[in-house]
Design an enzyme around this catalytic site. Structure first.
Site, PDB file in Angstrom:
ATOM      1  N   ASN A 130      34.137  42.201  33.518  1.00 41.99           N
ATOM      2  CA  ASN A 130      34.188  43.649  33.269  1.00 41.99           C
ATOM      3  C   ASN A 130      35.626  44.133  33.012  1.00 41.99           C
ATOM      4  OD1 ASN A 130      35.327  43.493  35.792  1.00 41.99           O
ATOM      5  ND2 ASN A 130      33.897  44.888  36.792  1.00 41.99           N
ATOM      6  N   HIS A 132      38.235  43.454  34.899  1.00 41.52           N
ATOM      7  CA  HIS A 132      39.053  43.680  36.098  1.00 41.52           C
ATOM      8  C   HIS A 132      40.126  42.594  36.240  1.00 41.52           C
ATOM      9  CE1 HIS A 132      36.280  41.300  39.127  1.00 41.52           C
ATOM     10  NE2 HIS A 132      37.111  40.501  38.526  1.00 41.52           N
ATOM     11  N   GLU A 137      39.140  47.317  39.522  1.00 42.25           N
ATOM     12  CA  GLU A 137      37.903  47.425  38.749  1.00 42.25           C
ATOM     13  C   GLU A 137      38.058  48.485  37.660  1.00 42.25           C
ATOM     14  OE1 GLU A 137      35.708  45.263  39.286  1.00 42.25           O
ATOM     15  OE2 GLU A 137      35.290  44.924  41.416  1.00 42.25           O
TER      16      GLU A 137
HETATM   17  P1  PGA Z   1      36.408  33.795  37.675  1.00 43.40           P
HETATM   18  O1  PGA Z   1      36.704  35.268  38.138  1.00 43.40           O
HETATM   19  O2  PGA Z   1      37.717  33.094  37.567  1.00 43.40           O
HETATM   20  O3  PGA Z   1      35.563  33.227  38.763  1.00 43.40           O
HETATM   21  O4  PGA Z   1      35.696  33.866  36.364  1.00 43.40           O
HETATM   22  C1  PGA Z   1      37.720  35.972  37.542  1.00 43.40           C
HETATM   23  C2  PGA Z   1      37.710  37.363  38.106  1.00 43.40           C
HETATM   24  O5  PGA Z   1      36.629  37.905  38.332  1.00 43.40           O
HETATM   25  O6  PGA Z   1      38.792  37.922  38.304  1.00 43.40           O
END
Ligand code: PGA
Length: 237
Positions: A130, A132, A137
């Protein structure tokens, strides 16, 4: 910078190892997640071969859930310890998890911000689907402080789906975008075809809080380190 998918974790680990050799007292912010995991695996090997000298380095955790018990493997501090910190030889001079057990969440955020404010030479970051960064967020501005946040549904789902935590936490503590942008250098790690669309959004669209990672582009030393699976469908390789 784009690397072959199979080679990507090794290349990132080698780059970090080289940085440590050049700057052994590195103050380093590290994330947890599926993206950095294979990089950490390689780093452990390099550390044991004497090529990634963490012995004088300081590691500052990027973010943490609020409300998970200290023993919960879903916690960010537990994951980073399991995958990297506890396996480094020699161990880092200092490791700063976020004190969510000892302090109130707001006080833990405040204390952690003070640690990061002593200076970060390098912040290594992952990219959420998303947009973030850490738990900044959507809706987070470039001036976001280190703080307690309500987690987005996607972030909550990740905590549950990956580790089977008893109840997905609703809140987290994250270094704020303002603090991350104050680091001397940023590395945004992006791997896998699933991140291609968000990577394109981050790099090509106008800055907005809808996709907080876009604010990282303000940093003069942002390095986007992507594998070809993430970069090519986005037309970036
Ligand atoms: P991920 O998460 O490395 O597990 O894809 C990244 C994040 O959500 O910041």
């Amino acid at each position: 910078m784009v690397f072959g998918a199979a080679d990507w974790p090794e290349q990132i680990a080698l780059r970090l190892a080289k940085r440590l050799r050049r700057q052994p007292r590195l103050r380093l912010c590290l994330p947890t997640g599926d993206t950095p995991s294979p990089v950490y695996e390689r780093l452990v090997g390099l550390s044991r071969d004497g090529l990634a000298p963490f012995g004088q380095a300081t590691i500052v955790l990027l973010d943490e859930y609020v409300g998970l018990p200290p023993t919960d493997p879903a916690r960010c501090d537990a994951r980073l310890a399991r995958e990297l910190i506890d396996r480094l030889d020699p161990p880092p001079a200092a490791y700063h998890p976020i004190a969510v057990d000892e302090l109130s969440p707001a006080a833990a955020a405040h204390a952690h911000d003070a640690v990061a404010a002593e200076g970060l030479d390098l912040a290594v970051l992952g990219l959420g689907l998303n947009g973030h960064v850490g738990f900044n967020e959507p809706g987070s501005g470039a001036d976001s402080p280190t703080r307690v946040v309500d987690l987005a549904p996607e972030s909550r789902a990740a905590a549950t789906a990956r580790y089977g935590a008893r109840a997905a936490p609703r809140r987290g503590v994250t270094l704020g975008l303002a603090r991350l942008l104050a680091a001397d250098e940023l590395w945004l790690l992006v791997s896998g075809a699933g991140k291609s669309a968000v990577l394109k959004r981050v790099l090509e669209e106008v800055e907005s809080a809808d996709c907080p990672a876009r604010f990282l582009r303000r940093h003069p030393k942002l390095h986007v380190l992507a594998d070809e699976d993430a970069a090519m469908p986005a037309g970036l390789a």
